[in-house]
Every structure is written in structure tokens, then in C-alpha cells.
Scaffold this active site. Sequence first.
Site, PDB file in Angstrom:
ATOM      1  N   HIS A 164       0.815  -1.218   0.000  1.00  0.00           N
ATOM      2  CA  HIS A 164       0.000   0.000   0.000  1.00  0.00           C
ATOM      3  C   HIS A 164       0.849   1.270   0.000  1.00  0.00           C
ATOM      4  O   HIS A 164       0.346   2.353  -0.296  1.00  0.00           O
ATOM      5  CB  HIS A 164      -0.985   0.005   1.177  1.00  0.00           C
ATOM      6  CG  HIS A 164      -0.380   0.256   2.518  1.00  0.00           C
ATOM      7  ND1 HIS A 164      -0.124  -0.759   3.417  1.00  0.00           N
ATOM      8  CD2 HIS A 164       0.010   1.397   3.139  1.00  0.00           C
ATOM      9  CE1 HIS A 164       0.378  -0.240   4.528  1.00  0.00           C
ATOM     10  NE2 HIS A 164       0.477   1.064   4.386  1.00  0.00           N
ATOM     11  N   SER A 217       4.709   2.418   7.797  1.00  0.00           N
ATOM     12  CA  SER A 217       4.427   1.245   6.971  1.00  0.00           C
ATOM     13  C   SER A 217       5.621   0.874   6.099  1.00  0.00           C
ATOM     14  O   SER A 217       6.204   1.719   5.421  1.00  0.00           O
ATOM     15  CB  SER A 217       3.224   1.503   6.069  1.00  0.00           C
ATOM     16  OG  SER A 217       2.039   1.206   6.726  1.00  0.00           O
ATOM     17  N   ASP A 266       0.085  -7.644   1.593  1.00  0.00           N
ATOM     18  CA  ASP A 266       0.550  -6.258   1.630  1.00  0.00           C
ATOM     19  C   ASP A 266       2.069  -6.183   1.699  1.00  0.00           C
ATOM     20  O   ASP A 266       2.659  -5.750   2.682  1.00  0.00           O
ATOM     21  CB  ASP A 266      -0.076  -5.546   2.829  1.00  0.00           C
ATOM     22  CG  ASP A 266       0.092  -4.037   2.774  1.00  0.00           C
ATOM     23  OD1 ASP A 266       0.577  -3.540   1.727  1.00  0.00           O
ATOM     24  OD2 ASP A 266      -0.257  -3.358   3.751  1.00  0.00           O
TER      25      ASP A 266
END
Length: 379
Positions: free
Chosen positions: A98, A204, A128
Amino acid sequence: MSKGIWISMIACLLIAGAGAGGTYWIHQSAERDLNEGPLLAAAGQTQTAAQPAAAKAKKTRKEIIEDSQKRVVTIESGEGLGSGFLYNGKGDLLTNAHVVAGSRDVTVRTMSHKEYKGKVIGIGTDTDVAVVRVTELKATQPLQIARSNKAEIGDEILALGSPLGLENTVTTGIISGLGRSFDIEPYTYSNLYQISAPIAPGNSGGPLVSAETGDVLGINSASATDEAGIGFSIPIASVLKQAEAWSEHPMSELPDVSSDDSDDYDGRDTLADSQSTVASFYQSLNAGDYVTAYSLLGSDWQSKTSYEDFRSGYLKTGYISIGTLTAEEQDGGAMVSVDITAEERRDTGTVYQTYRMSYSVGYENGNLKILHGKGKKVD
């Protein structure tokens, strides 16, 4: 506990990802007790002869952090901003899908602030994870990878990355849970590590590192923001084979994993990201980290309030309870409102005063900042 039951206990989820933002919230309301002050105030042991000469000295935590940071990068893409880390000798970075979704070419910035062009050579459609290649970094030694699931509850860990655009940030904690699973379209997250190290939007794709060995245990991916100190990390061993396959045979064409697949997923969800910025401001103050809190203020606010005045303004304020964070769109950002109750130490004793706060949040140089604030007492 089954996946369904566990999910029923969680309202929604925060992907701690792109855009000094890119977040999904678990209980976006009640971002727990954060802190603000006056609300608008601006020795090592020597090796003995009996020790084997070939014995490898154990690194200190400081050494582990310093070595790891050299191999952790900030990634900027069309989706915003996230983190990544070198995992092999080809100049390949592991990150979250993402973080780079919708982009083939990205900008990679190292600890020394050198910028490179990176190319996405592999990306998951339901997992992911993604791989970015930077050929100029192939001579850089990668992080050591834990190739099997070795983490156990209570293990001390380090989370590295660029939360809220604050590059080269390190937070500490432990493995606080195992086997967590949930879905955030279009991704499925299985058997995650639950961690107590605070992570925020921009973390992230950054590595979860063992504080004992320096080995990478996982990829930091999400945070439960209504429960203090709960984050989630994908075990590195569960995605390593796929990443290595992409490194060996790069994708000639990337699949479409843009945010169109989910209305909830947005690399620049300004409302959620603005709430997270205000929440992080309070968290930093609550931890006594006035430097980080001050860095979240916009340039106009900082020009009117020096760091010394900002810090001194909070020294007589203790713990602050924060209510529900709400946000409304405004040009280029959001207006975030929240009711807080501050512990204020006065000459006559400690009192608890409630305030209704409003913060204007917007982008400066690609990062969300608290531009202005105002508040009033609530009787």
C-alpha cells in the site's frame, strides 16, 4: 480465538502507511489519553584471556539501532510516504504494497538524505508486501533477516521508519501478541505479530527488528490507535519467498492494486491522517517528547513560538485525557476538534480542567502539520 471473533472485537484498522498518513483506524474515536500542557501555549566489560578469540562481541542496543538505520529508507510514491529496508545484496527494498500501490517509479531517501530513483519490481495483490529495486544501493550491506518465525511474546523489539514524515525514528517495545489476523481490502493479514512499540502513519514498510540480535522479524504495517501501544507487523518469514521470487524474476507489468479496490484505503486520507497528526502531538507531549511535538507544528506557529517557550508552557501540565477526535474537510487539509481534560498543577493544588480544542491541519512540504489551534474552557 477465531479470526471472526477477534475481528468482531475490533471496529476498524489503521494501516500505518503512506503519506505521513495512509491510515486505517481501529476505533478511530477515543484516541486514548494523550498529553498537552497549557493548551494554546505556544560501561562495557573487557574480554578476558579465557574468552575465545573468535567469539563475536554482542552488539549493544545503540549499535543495533545505528547499524539498522543505515539500511532503512523513506519511500515517496504517488500514494504518499512510507518506509522500507534493504533485504538483499541487489539493492532491493522490502516495503508494504500500500506504500507504492499505483506507482512503478518511486523516490527513495536514505538516512544520509541522499535520494535515489527506485523501481517497483514486485507487488502483492492480496498480501501487503512489495519489492523496490535501487541499483545504486546494491553495494550496501542489507539487514540480517530472521528466516523463520522466531519471535515470542515478551521479546524486545525495535520499530524503525518515518512516522508522520519524521525520518530515522526508532520506537521500542515487545512482542505483545501472536497470530492476529484480519482483512483490509484488498489485503489479507494473517498470523501477525502484535507489538507494543508505537507506530504511526509513515511507519508502513519499515522493519521490526530484534533488540537482541538486530535481525529483521517483520514488516510494520498497521496500528490499533484506540489502544495505546498496539501495532501489527507481518512476520518476515511469511513473505520472504515471494519477495525473493520477485527479486529473481521482476514483474514485467505490475497488477492494479490501487485504492480503487477499497473506499476505505487511501494513501492520503486527509481526515484520518489529520486526526492521527493531532493524536501523535498529544502522545509526544504525554511522553515528554517536546521535540517531536514541536516538529508537528506548522512553520507559522513555530515562527511565533520558540521551542523553549513551547516546552516551558507544558511543564506544569500533567496527564491529559482526550475524547473523540472528529475532523471536517477544509481547503488543503482538515479541522480537527476534540475535548480534553488536563491535569494542571497550580500553586493551590492540582485541578482537572476540560477544554474544547480545534486544530487546523494541513500539508507543508508534503507532510501534515498542525497549522493553528484554539480552545476554550468547558465548565
